[in-house]
Write a protein that holds these residues in place. Structure first.
Motif, PDB file in Angstrom:
ATOM      1  N   ARG A  50       0.840  -1.198   0.000  1.00 35.06           N
ATOM      2  CA  ARG A  50       0.000   0.000   0.000  1.00 35.06           C
ATOM      3  C   ARG A  50       0.877   1.251   0.000  1.00 35.06           C
ATOM      4  NH1 ARG A  50      -4.239   0.806   4.831  1.00 35.06           N
ATOM      5  NH2 ARG A  50      -2.315   1.116   6.016  1.00 35.06           N
ATOM      6  N   LYS A 150      -2.842   7.160   1.601  1.00 36.12           N
ATOM      7  CA  LYS A 150      -2.503   7.302   3.020  1.00 36.12           C
ATOM      8  C   LYS A 150      -1.507   8.440   3.180  1.00 36.12           C
ATOM      9  CE  LYS A 150      -1.689   4.472   7.154  1.00 36.12           C
ATOM     10  NZ  LYS A 150      -2.896   4.781   7.913  1.00 36.12           N
ATOM     11  N   ASN A 157      -8.667  14.487   8.940  1.00 38.74           N
ATOM     12  CA  ASN A 157      -8.915  13.383   9.871  1.00 38.74           C
ATOM     13  C   ASN A 157      -8.792  13.857  11.322  1.00 38.74           C
ATOM     14  OD1 ASN A 157      -7.700  12.441   7.269  1.00 38.74           O
ATOM     15  ND2 ASN A 157      -8.369  10.469   8.072  1.00 38.74           N
ATOM     16  N   GLU A 183     -16.080   5.931   6.555  1.00 41.16           N
ATOM     17  CA  GLU A 183     -15.209   5.236   7.508  1.00 41.16           C
ATOM     18  C   GLU A 183     -15.145   6.042   8.787  1.00 41.16           C
ATOM     19  OE1 GLU A 183     -11.134   4.982   6.085  1.00 41.16           O
ATOM     20  OE2 GLU A 183     -11.182   7.018   5.331  1.00 41.16           O
ATOM     21  N   SER A 186      -9.976   7.462  11.879  1.00 41.29           N
ATOM     22  CA  SER A 186      -8.711   6.713  11.854  1.00 41.29           C
ATOM     23  C   SER A 186      -8.965   5.207  11.795  1.00 41.29           C
ATOM     24  CB  SER A 186      -7.859   7.067  13.071  1.00 41.29           C
ATOM     25  OG  SER A 186      -8.456   6.567  14.254  1.00 41.29           O
ATOM     26  N   CYS A 187     -10.054   4.788  11.159  1.00 39.91           N
ATOM     27  CA  CYS A 187     -10.400   3.372  11.127  1.00 39.91           C
ATOM     28  C   CYS A 187     -11.440   3.097  10.047  1.00 39.91           C
ATOM     29  CB  CYS A 187     -10.961   2.923  12.480  1.00 39.91           C
ATOM     30  SG  CYS A 187     -12.313   3.961  13.059  1.00 39.91           S
ATOM     31  N   ASN A 188     -11.576   1.840   9.665  1.00 41.12           N
ATOM     32  CA  ASN A 188     -12.671   1.426   8.785  1.00 41.12           C
ATOM     33  C   ASN A 188     -13.843   0.956   9.643  1.00 41.12           C
ATOM     34  OD1 ASN A 188     -10.022   0.411   6.862  1.00 41.12           O
ATOM     35  ND2 ASN A 188     -11.618   1.658   5.929  1.00 41.12           N
ATOM     36  N   GLY A 209      -8.043  -0.172   4.149  1.00 48.15           N
ATOM     37  CA  GLY A 209      -7.429  -0.635   5.393  1.00 48.15           C
ATOM     38  C   GLY A 209      -6.906  -2.060   5.267  1.00 48.15           C
ATOM     39  N   ILE A 210      -5.744  -2.289   5.847  1.00 45.31           N
ATOM     40  CA  ILE A 210      -5.172  -3.640   5.809  1.00 45.31           C
ATOM     41  C   ILE A 210      -5.962  -4.551   6.751  1.00 45.31           C
ATOM     42  CG2 ILE A 210      -3.091  -5.017   6.157  1.00 45.31           C
ATOM     43  CD1 ILE A 210      -3.022  -2.924   3.773  1.00 45.31           C
ATOM     44  N   THR A 211      -6.363  -4.026   7.899  1.00 46.21           N
ATOM     45  CA  THR A 211      -7.171  -4.834   8.822  1.00 46.21           C
ATOM     46  C   THR A 211      -8.492  -5.218   8.150  1.00 46.21           C
ATOM     47  OG1 THR A 211      -6.222  -3.401  10.509  1.00 46.21           O
ATOM     48  CG2 THR A 211      -7.938  -4.939  11.224  1.00 46.21           C
ATOM     49  N   SER A 248      -5.179  -1.194  12.365  1.00 46.16           N
ATOM     50  CA  SER A 248      -4.011  -1.966  12.791  1.00 46.16           C
ATOM     51  C   SER A 248      -3.831  -1.919  14.305  1.00 46.16           C
ATOM     52  CB  SER A 248      -2.769  -1.414  12.107  1.00 46.16           C
ATOM     53  OG  SER A 248      -2.870  -1.635  10.726  1.00 46.16           O
TER      54      SER A 248
HETATM   55  N1  PLP Z   1      -9.060   4.616   7.780  1.00 42.60           N
HETATM   56  C1  PLP Z   1      -8.281   5.628   8.192  1.00 42.60           C
HETATM   57  C2  PLP Z   1      -8.672   7.028   7.881  1.00 42.60           C
HETATM   58  C3  PLP Z   1      -7.104   5.338   8.923  1.00 42.60           C
HETATM   59  O1  PLP Z   1      -6.300   6.335   9.336  1.00 42.60           O
HETATM   60  C4  PLP Z   1      -6.776   3.975   9.220  1.00 42.60           C
HETATM   61  C5  PLP Z   1      -5.574   3.597   9.975  1.00 42.60           C
HETATM   62  O2  PLP Z   1      -4.946   4.326  10.640  1.00 42.60           O
HETATM   63  C6  PLP Z   1      -7.645   2.971   8.783  1.00 42.60           C
HETATM   64  C7  PLP Z   1      -8.773   3.336   8.045  1.00 42.60           C
HETATM   65  C8  PLP Z   1      -7.367   1.528   9.072  1.00 42.60           C
HETATM   66  O3  PLP Z   1      -6.314   1.055   8.260  1.00 42.60           O
HETATM   67  P1  PLP Z   1      -5.401  -0.162   8.698  1.00 42.60           P
HETATM   68  O4  PLP Z   1      -6.308  -1.317   8.973  1.00 42.60           O
HETATM   69  O5  PLP Z   1      -4.529  -0.402   7.506  1.00 42.60           O
HETATM   70  O6  PLP Z   1      -4.639   0.254   9.909  1.00 42.60           O
END
Ligand code: PLP
Length: 286
Positions: A50, A150, A157, A183, A186-188, A209-211, A248
């Motif tokens: 990514r 990213k 954010n 979303e 800072s997360c999905n 998101g990788i998670t 993550s």
């Molecule tokens: N969405 C946003 C805006 C984020 O900042 C993050 C991670 O910090 C995520 C989603 C989740 O991404 P990941 O699962 O890769 O950490």
């Protein structure tokens, strides 16, 4: 803690860059955060890929192969083993330091590469009565239209996160002008209704998101839960049985309150527990 800056290892507190760095002046950079538990990474190659895609998207030179990045990050975690059992690695690549502040991409600058480790929490217990529960507030997503990149330019954010934080909530849940879920700041986000799990489709409105990806792939290969990517309206979010946020650092976190109202019956759901089990059993395979 030992940080990495442009090929040099030094104590984090001693690392220095120029104020003319474009990361500082413009937020002109790409970043990643990768979790390591007991020295083992989760999603390292997907994170690196990514990051490489993000660098290409904004035309920052990438001087390392995916394998070289892996070696660099694994090595930094090893050097910081005394910091604790579980570490996150932050990687930041800005376009570099120019001789003046000038908008266009400069031709002959070397990107600034900065990495450091920080302690992260133990994974949450696989226990509905003991897991940390989250409370969210919803607000219209007013960030830019390239949320799939990213970027280190995180003011949008940060401002949304603060909207939640300042009212005592843990996160802000975001929706677009069509009242569709995007979303968190800072997360999905995942929703569950009648045993069916859904998450917004991967487009320019969300970070891939990788998670999120690990959850989708591990649940699909496990085969016991119904999961799909689709457009989700805020009405559906408000009527959901379960709501989760994923990242993550949070892995899969259950949300039991949205805008002061209980989500579903207000308790952590059983689909959360099933999904978190599947995720936990396979997360080191990614
Ligand atoms: N969405 C946003 C805006 C984020 O900042 C993050 C991670 O910090 C995520 C989603 C989740 O991404 P990941 O699962 O890769 O950490």
């Amino acid at each position: 803690s030992i940080s990495y800056l442009n090929g040099e290892y030094q104590p984090l507190a001693e690392a220095r860059i120029s104020p003319l760095d474009r990361g500082f002046l413009f937020g002109d950079g790409i970043y990643e955060v990768i979790p390591y538990y007991g020295g083992k990474s989760v999603g390292l190659m997907p994170h690196i890929n990514r990051m490489i895609n993000g660098l290409a998207a904004i035309e920052i030179k990438n001087s390392h192969t995916a394998e070289e990045w892996k070696t660099l990050l694994d090595d930094l975690v090893e050097r910081n083993a005394d910091m604790g059992e579980n570490l996150g690695v932050y990687v930041h690549i800005s376009r570099g330091t120019d001789v003046k502040r000038y908008h266009p991409y400069p031709e002959n600058v070397e990107p600034t590469i900065f990495c450091f480790c920080f302690g992260i929490k133990d994974p949450e217990p696989l226990d509905r009565s003991a897991v940390t529960q989250y409370s969210l507030v919803s607000t219209e997503d007013l960030r830019w239209q390239r949320c799939h990149i990213k970027s280190t330019a995180l003011l949008g954010n940060v401002m949304h996160f603060q909207e939640g934080y300042s009212t005592g909530a843990d996160e802000a849940l975001l929706y677009n002008a069509n009242n569709e879920l995007t979303e968190g700041s800072s997360c999905n986000v995942f929703v569950v209704k009648d045993g069916k799990i859904s998450t917004p489709i991967q487009d320019n409105q969300i970070l891939p998101g990788i998670t999120r990806r690990i959850i989708l792939d591990s649940l699909k290969s496990d085969g016991n839960l119904d999961v799909e990517e689709r457009i989700i309206t805020m009405d559906e979010v408000r009527n959901a049985d379960e709501l989760w946020i994923t990242s993550s650092s949070k892995e899969i976190a259950p949300v039991t309150k949205l805008d002061g109202q209980p989500v579903g019956n207000g308790e952590v759901g059983e689909i959360w527990e099933q999904a978190f089990k599947v995720y936990t059993a396979s997360k080191f395979d990614f």
